[in-house]
Scaffold this active site. Structure first.
Site, short mmCIF file in Angstrom:
data_model
loop_
_atom_site.label_atom_id
_atom_site.label_comp_id
_atom_site.label_asym_id
_atom_site.label_seq_id
_atom_site.Cartn_x
_atom_site.Cartn_y
_atom_site.Cartn_z
N SER A 1 20.21 30.60 -36.47
CA SER A 1 19.51 30.64 -37.75
C SER A 1 18.01 30.54 -37.51
CB SER A 1 19.99 29.48 -38.63
OG SER A 1 19.21 29.40 -39.79
N CYS B 1 26.41 15.40 -52.28
CA CYS B 1 26.60 14.91 -53.64
C CYS B 1 27.15 16.06 -54.47
CB CYS B 1 25.24 14.49 -54.16
SG CYS B 1 25.33 13.30 -55.45
N HIS C 1 15.52 29.63 -39.65
CA HIS C 1 14.69 28.59 -40.27
C HIS C 1 14.85 27.22 -39.63
CE1 HIS C 1 17.59 26.41 -43.05
NE2 HIS C 1 18.31 27.48 -42.78
N GLY D 1 22.47 31.55 -40.70
CA GLY D 1 23.55 30.98 -39.90
C GLY D 1 24.88 31.00 -40.65
C1 LIG Z 1 25.14 23.63 -37.74
C2 LIG Z 1 24.73 24.53 -38.84
N1 LIG Z 1 25.38 25.68 -39.03
C3 LIG Z 1 25.03 26.54 -40.00
C4 LIG Z 1 24.00 26.27 -40.86
C5 LIG Z 1 23.65 27.25 -41.93
O1 LIG Z 1 22.54 28.03 -41.57
P1 LIG Z 1 21.72 28.82 -42.69
O2 LIG Z 1 21.01 27.80 -43.52
O3 LIG Z 1 20.78 29.71 -41.93
O4 LIG Z 1 22.71 29.60 -43.48
C6 LIG Z 1 23.30 25.07 -40.71
C7 LIG Z 1 22.21 24.72 -41.66
O5 LIG Z 1 22.11 23.61 -42.12
C8 LIG Z 1 23.66 24.17 -39.68
O6 LIG Z 1 23.03 23.00 -39.49
#
Ligand SMILES: Cc1ncc(COP(=O)(O)O)c(C=O)c1O
Length: 392
Positions: A202, A330, A204, A71
């Protein structure tokens, strides 16, 4: 008892996904660009996965799906790629609009553009974390090239009025992107009915493997310039040999998410509401985000009347066998306030107290009941040691 309540951070691989990935690793391991049978087997698996991911969001063509490594990369591709395209056309930095509650994978590329001379508008949100479409209307300028607003906010669960925001943006002649990483597989998305040009996914977050994602690109939208160049894979928009096992896992996860969504979403909504109601008699816990327009699996709170940080509660809950997460990040041992809670109007102190409990396929009603009980106990113990004057 071990209970995982951090499905927004990542999700466990489904057995069907593992089986498909294993097959890909042993039988479809060729380079999808190679012209021989090994390459063809990989290419066939790749295109089937593209179809499966396209179906999850009802994309008009499989080609409108560009596979990325996740993502974050999809978000960066659209932010940097559209900016580079506009720069190439006009010779000058232009204007981009995002919301004040974006994931860091949009907020950071926006900061990067700002340092390169771009004008960035960050749309304010209301106390529930929602963007007001009127604010977007007022912010659009002649030189606005891109508007990016997160669909489902990962920290507080709020769903944005994407259809309205997209329609306004497109009517103005700018491009609209939404980060749907938290929404996909949890709520139906139909990109043919939504006025959007780009959408990030994404793997995962939907029980697929880490390291795969996608950017949906509306077939006649302006294309971003690639941020990774090389062999010209993915229509030249993302070079690099495709990671077939990850992408195959993503495809299977997308297909199964689409099949199960009608029942699973309702089940999650029921569990989410049960969680909120079990904790509604705990005044220290103030729900964050929009109670109605909300991700189906998402429960979040802050603790404005205490000195307790989200990190403390995460640690305490972990000791009790329950995995939750804190809103704020953090950095070098320093807990910084969550920019999302700050944008929603919370004080810096309260913006360090956010917690998030996100539910998924393996969460049962018994898990919810037990976790709510443990959270109450942990909270009352922590409050008794941290701020003796406060009661839960
Ligand atoms: C809203 C949102 N956008 C983007 C991401 C990033 O995705 P990825 O972990 O596949 O790079 C996340 C992951 O936490 C997310 O929650």
């Amino acid at each position: 008892m071990q209970i995982y309540l951090d499905y927004s951070a990542t999700t466990p691989l489904r057995p069907e996904v593992i089986a498909a990935m294993q097959k890909a690793m042993t039988q479809q391991w060729g380079n999808a660009s190679s012209l021989h049978q090994w390459g063809n087997r990989a290419a066939t698996a790749l295109e089937r996965s593209r179809q499966q991911v396209a179906s999850l969001i009802n994309a008009p063509t499989a080609e409108s799906i560009v596979f990325t490594a996740g993502g974050s990369e999809a978000n960066n591709l659209v932010m940097q790629g559209i900016a580079q395209r506009a720069l190439a056309q006009t010779g000058q930095p232009q204007h981009v609009i995002i919301s004040a509650v974006e994931h860091s994978a949009i907020a950071e590329p926006a900061r990067q553009l700002e340092r390169q001379g771009w004008q960035i508008t960050r749309l304010a949100v209301n106390p529930q974390g929602a963007v007001d479409p009127q604010q977007l209307q007022a912010a659009l300028q002649r030189n606005t090239v891109l508007v990016s607003v997160i669909y489902g906010q990962s920290e507080v669960g709020t769903l944005q009025p994407i259809a309205k925001l997209g329609a306004m943006t497109q009517a103005h002649g700018a491009l609209f992107h939404t980060d749907a990483v938290q929404v996909a597989g949890r709520l139906p998305i139909n990109v043919q009915q939504l006025p959007i040009d780009f959408l990030s996914l994404s793997s995962h977050k939907i029980y697929g493997p880490q390291g795969a994602g996608a950017l949906y690109i509306r077939p006649d939208a302006t294309l971003p310039l690639p941020i990774i160049t090389g062999g010209g894979q993915e229509r030249g928009l993302r070079s690099g040999t495709q990671a077939i096992p990850n992408i195959v896992g993503f495809g299977v996860a997308a297909e199964l998410a689409a099949i199960e969504m009608p029942t699973e979403t309702l089940r999650l909504i029921h569990l989410r509401d049960r969680f909120f109601s079990l904790l509604s008699d705990t005044p220290a816990l103030v729900p964050t985000g929009d109670p109605r327009h909300r991700l189906p699996h998402h429960v979040s709170f802050c603790l404005p009347h205490t000195d307790i940080t989200g990190k403390t509660l995460v640690r305490q809950m972990n000791l009790a066998g329950i995995g939750i997460s804190a809103g704020s990040a953090c950095h070098s041992g320093q807990l910084s306030p969550s920019p999302v809670l700050q944008a929603m109007g919370y004080s810096d102190r309260t913006a360090k107290s956010g917690i998030r409990l996100t539910l998924g396929r393996h969460t049962t009603a018994a898990d919810v009941d037990w976790s709510a009980l443990v959270l109450k106990q942990v909270l009352s113990r922590t409050i008794a040691t941290a701020s003796p004057l406060l009661t839960v």
